[in-house]
Motif scaffolding. Structure first.
Motif: not given
Length: 127
Positions: A49-60, A62-74
């Protein structure tokens, strides 16, 4: 320039949850994208998974989609990976990586596009 440290790994039963943390220090404000990767023994390291710091866009993956969640604390320069409904096939060493490259897109799964890596944290899921 940028230090990355993962934590939160452990041994859990299938179906349970874990939350991994990725803390960045040094010149952490220069990090544009943070990604999670994993590597099981004898296998290639793969994108999770990945996350962009500006805006917080995420990408997963397929094997973990729906089970894993990526997030950030600026405020704390920390990225989290919440892993639910864990399966034995999720067993691996999980790595956090930081990209400082302006041309890298959020959907990039290429290891070479990440500039700094943590030392990994072990996640073991028993059946």
């Amino acid at each position: 320039q940028v230090q990355v440290v993962e934590s939160g790994g452990g041994l859990v039963q299938a179906g349970n949850s874990l939350r991994l943390s990725c803390a960045a220090s040094g010149r952490a404000l220069n990090v544009l994208i943070t990604g999670w990767f994993r590597q099981a023994p004898g296998r290639e390291r793969e994108f999770v998974a990945s996350i962009r710091w500006s805006g917080g866009s995420t990408y997963y993956a397929d094997s973990v989609k729906g089970r894993f969640t990526i997030s950030r604390d600026n405020a704390n320069n920390t990225v989290y990976l919440q892993m639910n409904s864990l399966k034995p096939e999720d067993t691996a060493v999980y790595y956090c990586a930081a990209s400082l490259r302006k041309r890298t897109v959020i959907s990039s799964a290429r290891l070479e596009e990440y500039d700094y890596w943590g030392q990994g944290t072990q996640v073991t899921v028993s059946s």
